[in-house]
Write a protein that holds these residues in place. Structure first.
Motif, PDB file in Angstrom:
ATOM      1  N   ALA A 298      11.445 -21.888  -4.200  1.00  0.00           N
ATOM      2  CA  ALA A 298      11.058 -21.921  -5.607  1.00  0.00           C
ATOM      3  C   ALA A 298      10.230 -20.675  -5.946  1.00  0.00           C
ATOM      4  CB  ALA A 298      10.242 -23.172  -5.876  1.00  0.00           C
TER       5      ALA A 298
ATOM      6  N   SER B  30      11.946 -25.797 -14.798  1.00  0.00           N
ATOM      7  CA  SER B  30      12.147 -26.291 -13.434  1.00  0.00           C
ATOM      8  C   SER B  30      12.465 -25.099 -12.522  1.00  0.00           C
ATOM      9  CB  SER B  30      13.300 -27.273 -13.447  1.00  0.00           C
ATOM     10  OG  SER B  30      13.611 -27.661 -12.149  1.00  0.00           O
ATOM     11  N   PRO B  31      12.083 -25.070 -11.255  1.00  0.00           N
ATOM     12  CA  PRO B  31      11.283 -26.057 -10.551  1.00  0.00           C
ATOM     13  C   PRO B  31       9.817 -25.986 -10.974  1.00  0.00           C
ATOM     14  CG  PRO B  31      11.760 -24.200  -9.133  1.00  0.00           C
ATOM     15  CD  PRO B  31      12.496 -23.962 -10.386  1.00  0.00           C
ATOM     16  N   ARG B  32       9.259 -27.152 -11.190  1.00  0.00           N
ATOM     17  CA  ARG B  32       7.912 -27.186 -11.750  1.00  0.00           C
ATOM     18  C   ARG B  32       6.873 -27.145 -10.655  1.00  0.00           C
ATOM     19  NH1 ARG B  32      11.304 -30.611 -14.335  1.00  0.00           N
ATOM     20  NH2 ARG B  32      11.783 -29.993 -16.464  1.00  0.00           N
TER      21      ARG B  32
ATOM     22  N   GLN C 205       6.806 -29.219  -0.415  1.00  0.00           N
ATOM     23  CA  GLN C 205       6.664 -28.028  -1.255  1.00  0.00           C
ATOM     24  C   GLN C 205       5.380 -28.008  -2.066  1.00  0.00           C
ATOM     25  OE1 GLN C 205       9.693 -27.177  -4.287  1.00  0.00           O
ATOM     26  NE2 GLN C 205       8.114 -25.844  -5.060  1.00  0.00           N
ATOM     27  N   ASP C 206       4.960 -29.153  -2.559  1.00  0.00           N
ATOM     28  CA  ASP C 206       3.759 -29.164  -3.404  1.00  0.00           C
ATOM     29  C   ASP C 206       2.527 -28.759  -2.604  1.00  0.00           C
ATOM     30  OD1 ASP C 206       2.951 -32.548  -3.002  1.00  0.00           O
ATOM     31  OD2 ASP C 206       4.831 -31.678  -2.388  1.00  0.00           O
TER      32      ASP C 206
ATOM     33  N   ASP D 248      25.062 -25.448 -10.971  1.00  0.00           N
ATOM     34  CA  ASP D 248      23.897 -25.129 -10.136  1.00  0.00           C
ATOM     35  C   ASP D 248      24.061 -23.792  -9.415  1.00  0.00           C
ATOM     36  OD1 ASP D 248      25.685 -25.740  -8.223  1.00  0.00           O
ATOM     37  OD2 ASP D 248      24.722 -27.564  -7.526  1.00  0.00           O
TER      38      ASP D 248
END
Lengths: 820, 553
Positions: free
Chosen positions: A391, B41-43, A356-357, B408
């Motif tokens: 995300a 988060s999510p970071r 993901q990063d 969650d």
């Protein structure tokens, strides 16, 4: 490419891993028995037994690294250093080196004691030992030894072993960091190392060069070609540094040579196969990125050396290192967007397979390229569809990509994208809902009228949703769309106004009321339109409205009243001009009012009349007309609203509108044409930032000029100011002396080594003519390419002219609309 | 060009485990941690921290529950730093065994320190190849010394040893071999193995999005070829891949490939599907690729009859707004009969046969490999539930177990292997009833009812302008009861999930159909391999979906 640890975690069953993790968590973290006291460690270090010494050093390193350890390791310094001379075993050296590099700045005097024994190692038999000794020596952060380090580097530059030369290259960086005064000599060493035959030495040298003196491009000329040829064989990090260096070098050393192309011959049609390129170029012109400073009728004639670079970078697109892929993409984007950039698009998309990063950073880079060249990304739309589990950082960027390619996509893809957006607009996540609705708005504003209408219809459906966030966002996006082209959306405003009966979201209501005031109050000249009627209905519910809606209602009333006064003034003017002609005009608005209300407001007005009447110069019959009554009613209501702001506003409007005959100032204030709102793509502001930089990811937060240390790609050097091309030839002639060994890639070299010496020699012989021929081939290719491109750019000429025409006509229309 | 300034590792409780500073004076991990945690988060993997002095760019990677930090004070290519962190994680795993745990790092700081010092020298990245690191880093314990002294050839580390650092004995090398080792930068010099083995693992990760109609919107399989090489000397390998449509199909199905530097690109370009390489020692990722399972099919919304058949092992569909108040939703799980064993015990037997096959010394095993039925394992359906849902009052799975965790916000439905086998062609069903937030129901009802009425006259918006044509016929709504129910349905629609995802793994089957055709060791070109040694070859296929099949509704 996925990292091996991720793959192996998939291959091994999850259960085993969790079991082990659980066992691990269960056992006590650090067994106390293994904690040794300082005297015990000292004893170990002083031992004659090599094994004990090693054990002692391990303990010291563990203490040094353990953030929870209470034992300071600095007092052990002399004992640790002693081991270096006491034992002959090579195994202790790396550990001592780590200790030394960490503690040297804290106790420089003690650290200097070790210099002698390290210097001895610099002439050790084993190249590995020599390299690590140099590494340790340069890693001692005590400025007084800078001359010793410099000398050691000088010696290592001439070392037989490439391992040592690589260490020398990396030591250069540390040396200049230690003492900036050594920069001059270090630059001298770097020149030697840049020309090294071994690709990994050259790679390390480039890395050092980029850290020490990235501006000294004059040092690179000689080694340009050999570096470019070694590019494929360097390790990832060397490649990355070289790509970065070459992007700057090419911009500063290869002027953008262009050739003017004759005016297009209309009989020559571009082949359909070149359509793709042609489209790209057209796009480039529309978006007007920083890369296309040149006119499109001019054709690039790349320098052969530049072509060499671009061609040699091509295999790197299949690198497993994402940074290298982006590096190549950056090179192509800034140096040859038309011909080479399309090759880099696929590999960029492939980065989305990563963790993901990496994915997130890759997406920022893709967006950056897509802003300028959306056409290249159309076929990859499926990669940009996102899923609910992703995300926010990821979907935000994918959403933007979808909207960027939307105007250029085929009908089916547009359908798909709109369906996606409306699906997510009905989701549960507030941020996603908002962004999706905005994205639909952006889709609408960038595409043709028909598609825009579809987007609008989609948004209109959302108005009835239960989710207030969705409704508010949808209405405000609709408002922006209407503002862009009010004349086409008269009916939309009416439709929206109808929803006022049922809508509950105050934001949405305020938006609609504003729209009514802006676009429905002055409809078709004399006709008051629906605005007055809307106002009449709204006034009834004024008490129950939220403050922002109330403010808009007051504003609406002021606008309607102003229009009414303007109309009255115009009529009076006409009357004045030809007052013999009597025009008993009945206002259509009065028919809309129910008699009961007319009575009510009339009576209230009569109570209020004297006050107003004193200041007002309005003729007596005006006070009885419905709009004036409504206005006085509203201003009275607002007068007793708790909000200061609203009361002040009303006072302002009242003062403005108090004199019916002079409405110029009020018109200027209330009826000023509003600027068309622009909803740029969220990353639009990042468009000028360099591909692959951290500033691109951080965005505005990092400041306008990027983060500290940010460096943009320089502009193309002007023709005539570039360094002489012959400077690059030098190494070529020099290289002939020691053969073209450096040119042979590692794989080939391996083959040759395996095949035996005889074959090796014969291969080398055959190498030279082949190389030269390929260069000719490139030139030949260039010519054919340039011919093709002349045709393209000619076509383009026409197209852009057409575009301009349509633009003009559109803007004319817009102006006309405003005039009305 | 900038440098790596420092690397910090924090354990699963965000406690700093390791700090290694390469250059400069970056803020410590304990300074950065609160600032990092302050971000929701999510970071992001790159966080800009202007409040530190100097302003810091914080790169972070979360792997194996360990948090890797790398602060930078100047603009640095984010991918440069992130790739480095991933390489560090890989290298540490190579030396310490998988999975990477904080305690392992704490127990072998000396090894970790050497690895970190070797990988990056004063901020410039030096060596990231695991093989080279193994040559350089001293890990020999007294055990290793002992074994090395006795002359027992140690096998390749990190493969058979999962946890202990003892496995990292390396044969003691005479220093002279190191110079020749530079010929192949990715391969360790002087590799010796008693048992020569080659394993190919092809792993494909599914990423499929299904429209409410069941039509796939996008379908990708992201593949990785992991290779394990335990062969002495310098082997020269040739791996040939094929697809059901023959060798020529490889180029079409394997899109956007990336390769380990050892692969000869020219060879691949000449003949797609052929990987010629001298492998590093140990386990590594040979190549990555992706397969568009939809192929080049154009999007045709009109032609619904021709829905492309992806042949997925398990799919899911969601129906919402069921029941009289529309408070129910139903999730239907369909498992392809191809992937269901006949008996409950089959899954384990299939596994064992697979491992048997793995050890059989033939590369042609691939063909016989899927003669056994591949079985769906670890089947989990996950349904994200809107945060406004107060409770799920009723969870009725026809098979397996369902569990809702309000924390969650996801509903999980697990099916054990036994239950999967008995699902059958009809599929399994999970039916749930949601309860919305408590509130004044009457008011909400009224509002909702009003809205539905409104919808009657304004839904059919058209640009032509006949906006008054559809006259509101609210008068026809006669029954107040119905109206109220409709209102409730409308109200509950907000509480319905919008998607569901399926996670599973299937051994012995790949969605792309890619197979290993042959794996040849060129004896003539290889060096250092003993006479007549024929290495074992094993091939394994695995398909993983980690929430990869998503169905919209």
């Amino acid at each position: 490419m996925e990292s091996i640890s991720r793959i192996s975690s998939m291959l091994e069953t999850a259960r085993d891993l969790t079991l082990e993790a659980a066992r691990d968590a269960g056992s006590s973290r650090r067994s106390t028995s293994r904690q040794l006291t300082v005297p015990q460690i000292k004893k170990l270090l002083d031992s004659r037994n090599e094994r004990d010494v090693l054990e002692g050093l391990r303990k010291v390193i563990a203490l040094q690294y353990d953030p929870h350890s209470a034992i300071p390791t600095l007092p052990l310094f002399p004992f640790v250093l002693k081991t270096l001379s006491n034992t002959t075993s090579p195994t202790v050296r790396p550990l001592v080196s780590i200790y030394l590099q960490h503690h040297a700045p804290l106790d420089p005097d003690t650290a200097l004691l070790s210099i002698n024994s390290i210097q001895k190692l610099l002439s050790h038999n084993s190249p590995q030992t020599r390299a690590s000794a140099l590494k340790t020596l340069s890693g001692i952060r005590v400025p007084v030894i800078s001359q010793i380090v410099s000398l050691a580097i000088k010696k290592a530059c001439g070392d037989m072993s490439p391992i040592v030369r690589k260490a020398a290259a990396l030591a250069c960086v540390k040396c200049t960091r230690l003492d900036p005064g050594t920069q001059k000599e270090v630059e001298g060493y770097l020149v030697t190392l840049l020309g090294d035959k071994q690709y990994f030495v050259a790679g390390a040298a480039v890395m050092a060069f980029m850290q020490i003196c990235p501006d000294r491009l004059d040092l690179v000329h000689k080694h340009y070609r050999s570096l470019v040829r070694k590019l494929v064989d360097m390790d990832d990090w060397g490649q990355l540094a070289t790509l970065r260096l070459m992007a700057v070098y090419a911009r500063k050393c290869f002027p953008r040579r262009t050739r003017r192309v004759k005016k297009a011959d209309p009989s020559v049609n571009t082949a359909s196969s070149t359509k793709g390129f042609y489209d790209d170029n057209e796009d480039e012109d529309q978006t007007g990125g920083p890369e296309n400073l040149d006119q499109y009728e001019e054709l690039e004639v790349p320098d052969p050396d530049l072509t060499l670079l671009l061609q040699n970078a091509l295999p790197l697109l299949q690198s497993r290192n994402s940074a290298v892929v982006v590096g190549v993409a950056c090179l192509y984007l800034y140096l040859s967007p038309a011909t080479h950039l399309p090759h880099a698009v696929g590999p960029l998309i492939a980065l989305l397979r990563g963790p993901q990063d990496i994915q997130q950073t890759a997406l920022y880079n893709i967006v950056r390229v897509c802003l300028v060249y959306p056409m290249l990304f159309i076929s990859y739309y499926r990669h940009f569809l996102f899923r609910s589990s992703e995300a926010p950082q990821i979907w935000r960027l994918k959403l933007e990509l979808l909207t960027l390619i939307f105007p250029h996509s085929a009908k089916e893809v547009q359908n798909l994208i709109l369906a996606e957006l409306s699906h997510f607009a009905q989701g549960n996540e507030k941020g996603l809902v908002r962004e999706s609705v905005r994205a639909i708005g952006r889709c609408a504003q960038n595409s043709d009228a028909k598609t825009a209408a579809r987007c609008l219809a989609l948004l209109m459906q959302q108005i009835h949703a239960v989710d207030s966030v969705l409704v508010a966002e949808a209405v405000s996006v609709i408002r922006q769309l209407i503002q862009r082209d009010p004349s086409a959306h008269e009916r939309t405003v009416i439709r929206l106004a109808k929803n006022l009966d049922t809508l509950t979201s105050p934001q949405a209501r305020a938006s609609i009321v504003w729209l009514v005031g802006e676009f429905a109050s002055s409809q078709a000249g004399d006709d008051v339109g629906i605005a007055a009627d809307v106002l009449r209905i709204l006034v009834k519910g004024y008490v129950d409205e939220k403050e922002e809606v109330r403010g808009q209602i007051v504003l609406l009333a002021a606008k309607i009243y102003l229009h009414h006064q303007n109309r009255g003034n115009r009529e009076r003017k006409i009357e004045d001009e030809k007052f013999h002609k009597d025009l008993p005009k009945s206002l259509p608005i009065s028919t809309m009012l129910s008699p009961a209300e007319e009575d009510g407001s009339g009576s209230r007005d009569s109570a209020f009349g004297p006050r107003n009447g004193t200041s007002s110069m309005a003729p007596a019959p005006a006070s009885s007309d419905a709009i004036t009554l409504l206005w006085t009613h509203i201003s009275l209501l607002a007068r007793y609203t708790p909000s200061y702001d609203l009361r002040d506003r009303t006072r302002l409007f009242r003062a403005l509108l108090s004199v019916p005959s002079s409405t110029d100032l009020a018109s200027l204030l209330l009826l000023a044409p509003k600027p068309v709102p622009q909803a740029p793509s969220p990353s639009e502001s990042r468009q000028t930032l360099t591909l692959g930089s951290a500033s691109l990811v951080v965005g505005e937060e990092g400041g306008v000029a990027g983060l500290m240390g940010y460096e943009g790609i320089p502009d193309w050097v002007k023709e005539g100011q570039e360094p002489d091309a012959r400077l690059r030839d030098d190494s070529e002639t020099a290289k002939a002396e020691y053969g073209s060994k450096a040119v042979v890639p590692a794989g080939k070299k391996l083959d040759d080594a395996l095949a035996g010496d005889a074959v090796y020699g014969s291969k080398l012989d055959g190498k030279h003519p082949v190389k030269e021929k390929t260069l000719d081939d490139w030139l030949a290719e260039d010519e054919t390419e340039s011919e093709e491109k002349t045709d393209e750019s000619e076509e383009e000429d026409e197209e852009s002219e057409e575009d301009e025409e349509t633009d003009e006509s559109e803007s004319d229309d817009a102006e006309n609309g405003l005039m009305k | 060009m900038s440098a790596i300034e420092a690397l910090y590792i924090l354990d699963e409780h965000n406690k700093p485990t390791l700090e290694h500073v390469y250059t400069g004076h970056p803020p410590s991990a304990s300074t950065l941690l609160p600032l990092y945690l302050a971000h929701p988060s999510p970071r992001s993997s790159l966080i800009y921290l202007p409040s530190t002095n100097p302003p810091t760019l914080l790169f972070s990677v979360l792997q194996d529950r360990l948090l890797f930090f790398s602060p930078c004070s100047v603009d640095t290519d984010p991918l440069f730093v992130l790739e480095f962190i991933h390489r560090v994680a890989d290298a540490l795993e190579e030396f310490l065994g998988s999975p990477l745990l904080a305690s392992k790092i704490e127990n072998s700081y000396d090894v970790v320190a050497q690895v970190l010092a070797e990988m990056c020298d004063g901020g410039s990245i030096n060596t990231t190849e695991a093989n080279v690191l193994r040559d350089v880093v001293e890990t020999s314990t007294w055990m290793g010394k002992l074994l090395g002294g006795v002359g027992l050839p140690s096998s390749s580390p990190a493969l058979n040893a999962s946890s202990s650092a003892f496995a990292l004995q390396k044969p003691s090398l005479p220093p002279t071999t190191l110079a020749s080792g530079t010929a192949i930068p990715w391969r360790r010099s002087n590799v010796r193995h008693t048992s020569n083995e080659l394993y190919v693992d092809i792993v494909e990760t599914l990423s499929v999005t299904l429209a409410p109609s069941g039509r796939p919107l996008s379908a990708f399989a992201n593949g990785s070829i992991a290779f394990t090489c335990k062969v002495s000397g310098v082997p020269e390998l040739l791996l040939t891949l094929t697809t059901p449509s023959g060798r020529t199909g490889v180029e079409r199905s394997m899109q956007l490939p990336v390769f380990h530097p050892c692969v000869r690109l020219a060879r691949w370009r000449e003949q797609p599907g052929t990987l010629s390489f001298v492998p590093p020692d140990g386990r590594f990722v040979l190549a990555g690729y992706e397969v568009d399972l939809l192929g080049d099919q154009p999007l045709t919304t009109s032609n619904k009859s021709k829905v492309p058949n992806l042949n997925l092992p398990a799919t899911v569909s969601v129906q919402t707004g069921l029941g009289s108040y529309g408070a129910d939703f139903e999730v239907r799980l369909n498992i392809s009969t191809r992937f269901v064993g006949n008996s409950s015990g089959l899954s384990s037997s299939a596994m064992s046969s697979l491992s048997n096959n793995l050890n059989r010394p033939s590369a042609s095993r691939a063909a016989s490999g899927d003669a056994k039925t591949p079985v769906v394992e670890n089947l989990v359906v996950s349904i994200p539930i809107p945060p406004t849902v107060r409770n799920i009052s009723d969870l009725r799975p026809s098979k397996g177990e369902a569990h809702w965790d309000p924390g969650d916000g996801a509903l999980e439905w697990r099916l054990a292997a036994k239950e999967v086998a008995s699902v059958g062609s009809a599929g399994a069903v999970l039916r749930c009833t949601v309860v919305g937030p408590a509130g004044d129901e009457d008011v909400e009802d009224a509002a909702a009812a009003g809205m539905t009425n409104l919808r009657v006259d304004t839904y059919d918006y058209d640009e032509s302008g006949a906006y008054q044509s559809s006259t509101p016929d609210t008068n026809t709504v006669t029954n107040g009861k119905i109206e109220k129910d409709v209102g409730r349905v409308k109200q509950n629609a907000v509480l319905m999930p919008t998607s569901a995802t399926v996670s599973f793994s299937v051994k012995g089957w790949l969605p792309s159909g890619i197979k290993v055709d042959s794996l040849n060791l060129d004896i003539r070109k290889s060096k250092g391999l003993g006479e007549g040694v024929r290495p074992y070859k094993g091939v394994k296929y695995l398909t993983v979906s980690r929430g990869g099949v998503e169905a919209r509704c």
